[in-house]
Design a protein around this motif. Sequence first.
Motif, PDB file in Angstrom:
ATOM      1  N   HIS A  44      29.165 -66.661 -96.957  1.00  0.00           N
ATOM      2  CA  HIS A  44      29.359 -66.206 -95.583  1.00  0.00           C
ATOM      3  C   HIS A  44      28.581 -67.114 -94.624  1.00  0.00           C
ATOM      4  N   PRO A  45      29.166 -68.238 -94.239  1.00  0.00           N
ATOM      5  CA  PRO A  45      28.482 -69.195 -93.367  1.00  0.00           C
ATOM      6  C   PRO A  45      28.113 -68.632 -92.003  1.00  0.00           C
ATOM      7  N   TYR A  46      28.672 -67.486 -91.680  1.00  0.00           N
ATOM      8  CA  TYR A  46      28.294 -66.795 -90.435  1.00  0.00           C
ATOM      9  C   TYR A  46      26.781 -66.609 -90.340  1.00  0.00           C
ATOM     10  N   TYR A  47      26.155 -66.262 -91.454  1.00  0.00           N
ATOM     11  CA  TYR A  47      24.711 -66.042 -91.462  1.00  0.00           C
ATOM     12  C   TYR A  47      23.961 -67.234 -90.878  1.00  0.00           C
ATOM     13  N   GLY A  86      22.038 -49.944 -90.891  1.00  0.00           N
ATOM     14  CA  GLY A  86      22.313 -49.595 -89.502  1.00  0.00           C
ATOM     15  C   GLY A  86      21.595 -50.502 -88.524  1.00  0.00           C
ATOM     16  N   LEU A  87      20.356 -50.839 -88.838  1.00  0.00           N
ATOM     17  CA  LEU A  87      19.584 -51.748 -87.992  1.00  0.00           C
ATOM     18  C   LEU A  87      20.253 -53.111 -87.908  1.00  0.00           C
ATOM     19  N   LEU A  88      20.689 -53.620 -89.052  1.00  0.00           N
ATOM     20  CA  LEU A  88      21.314 -54.935 -89.089  1.00  0.00           C
ATOM     21  C   LEU A  88      22.695 -54.927 -88.432  1.00  0.00           C
ATOM     22  N   ALA A  89      23.449 -53.850 -88.621  1.00  0.00           N
ATOM     23  CA  ALA A  89      24.778 -53.761 -88.000  1.00  0.00           C
ATOM     24  C   ALA A  89      24.666 -53.830 -86.488  1.00  0.00           C
ATOM     25  N   ALA A  90      23.651 -53.206 -85.943  1.00  0.00           N
ATOM     26  CA  ALA A  90      23.457 -53.238 -84.498  1.00  0.00           C
ATOM     27  C   ALA A  90      23.059 -54.618 -83.995  1.00  0.00           C
ATOM     28  N   ARG A  91      22.698 -55.498 -84.921  1.00  0.00           N
ATOM     29  CA  ARG A  91      22.302 -56.861 -84.557  1.00  0.00           C
ATOM     30  C   ARG A  91      23.337 -57.894 -84.986  1.00  0.00           C
ATOM     31  N   GLY A  92      24.529 -57.423 -85.309  1.00  0.00           N
ATOM     32  CA  GLY A  92      25.626 -58.350 -85.581  1.00  0.00           C
ATOM     33  C   GLY A  92      25.961 -58.574 -87.032  1.00  0.00           C
ATOM     34  N   MET A  93      25.366 -57.808 -87.942  1.00  0.00           N
ATOM     35  CA  MET A  93      25.646 -57.960 -89.374  1.00  0.00           C
ATOM     36  C   MET A  93      26.266 -56.671 -89.897  1.00  0.00           C
ATOM     37  N   PRO A  94      27.582 -56.588 -89.964  1.00  0.00           N
ATOM     38  CA  PRO A  94      28.236 -55.355 -90.400  1.00  0.00           C
ATOM     39  C   PRO A  94      27.706 -54.855 -91.739  1.00  0.00           C
ATOM     40  N   GLU A 178      27.172 -49.956 -81.596  1.00  0.00           N
ATOM     41  CA  GLU A 178      26.804 -51.335 -81.271  1.00  0.00           C
ATOM     42  C   GLU A 178      27.310 -52.348 -82.287  1.00  0.00           C
ATOM     43  N   ALA A 179      27.842 -51.886 -83.402  1.00  0.00           N
ATOM     44  CA  ALA A 179      28.198 -52.804 -84.484  1.00  0.00           C
ATOM     45  C   ALA A 179      29.242 -53.830 -84.058  1.00  0.00           C
ATOM     46  N   LEU A 180      30.340 -53.375 -83.472  1.00  0.00           N
ATOM     47  CA  LEU A 180      31.402 -54.303 -83.083  1.00  0.00           C
ATOM     48  C   LEU A 180      31.009 -55.158 -81.884  1.00  0.00           C
ATOM     49  N   PRO A 181      30.470 -54.585 -80.802  1.00  0.00           N
ATOM     50  CA  PRO A 181      30.066 -55.434 -79.674  1.00  0.00           C
ATOM     51  C   PRO A 181      29.040 -56.498 -80.049  1.00  0.00           C
ATOM     52  N   SER A 182      28.100 -56.158 -80.935  1.00  0.00           N
ATOM     53  CA  SER A 182      27.078 -57.137 -81.296  1.00  0.00           C
ATOM     54  C   SER A 182      27.666 -58.283 -82.104  1.00  0.00           C
ATOM     55  N   LEU A 183      28.718 -57.997 -82.869  1.00  0.00           N
ATOM     56  CA  LEU A 183      29.409 -59.068 -83.596  1.00  0.00           C
ATOM     57  C   LEU A 183      30.241 -59.911 -82.639  1.00  0.00           C
ATOM     58  N   LEU A 184      31.004 -59.243 -81.786  1.00  0.00           N
ATOM     59  CA  LEU A 184      31.917 -59.960 -80.887  1.00  0.00           C
ATOM     60  C   LEU A 184      31.174 -60.791 -79.850  1.00  0.00           C
ATOM     61  N   LYS A 185      29.972 -60.372 -79.497  1.00  0.00           N
ATOM     62  CA  LYS A 185      29.183 -61.131 -78.517  1.00  0.00           C
ATOM     63  C   LYS A 185      29.067 -62.591 -78.919  1.00  0.00           C
ATOM     64  N   TRP A 186      28.969 -62.820 -80.208  1.00  0.00           N
ATOM     65  CA  TRP A 186      28.848 -64.193 -80.714  1.00  0.00           C
ATOM     66  C   TRP A 186      30.190 -64.755 -81.141  1.00  0.00           C
TER      67      TRP A 186
END
Length: 225
Positions: A44-47, A86-94, A178-186
């Motif tokens: 997962h090169p996203y990381y 949950g903490l990580l999902a809110a920061r862009g990691m589903p 926040e899971a989806l917005p935090s991912l889509l932001k990037w």
Amino acid sequence: MIDTELPDATHPLFNPDSGRHALPRDPREIAAVLQATQRCYDAHPYYLARYGARGRAFAHADGGYLVTLTDTWQSHVHEQVSWLAGLLAARGMPTWLMEVHLGLLHEELRTRVPQGSLRYAKLRRAATRLRKLRCARMAQEDFDALAAEFNATAGPGIANAGCLLAAAVCDERGGQAEALPSLLKWLVDPDRFSPRWCEAVAQAVARARALPVPGAAAPFKARRR
């Protein structure tokens, strides 16, 4: 038993930014954490693209913490995995990424320390629990189909991003606002990705949101006379 003495800066998994928490001392367990993290980053090169070396340091510390949980009750493992996911999902990691990481970590630990298999199975059960929760929000076949279609048609971008989009919608359905917005932001940053890619992301999210929830009742349709 895991040595739960708080580590110092010489510990291979120590990350001062993640706070002070127990880390494994067994070099075999440390090697398992490092290898599981590397496998996640390779798949997962996203990381690396989004979080860089700082993110890897957090992943090492988180992986080490997960290993120490195997010396506690299964219920506590579930509780802490849910909290961290949950903490990580809110920061862009589903949450799906945590599911994957737990599976890889379990494999690496069992290979290096086979006598600890019963203890490490707690991580496998935690991954299975996350998978069941995810599949209760989106059928696995729908998840796979959506991800495959996006990965095949979106054009140059981030490999395996289709899985991230499907997973973030699953988190959204589970109440993680926040899971989806935090991912889509990037993932739809126009300075980073092409208009084609950004449009493909928007379409994939719309399709994912339109997918049925497994077990949900179909909308009632009045019969025509």
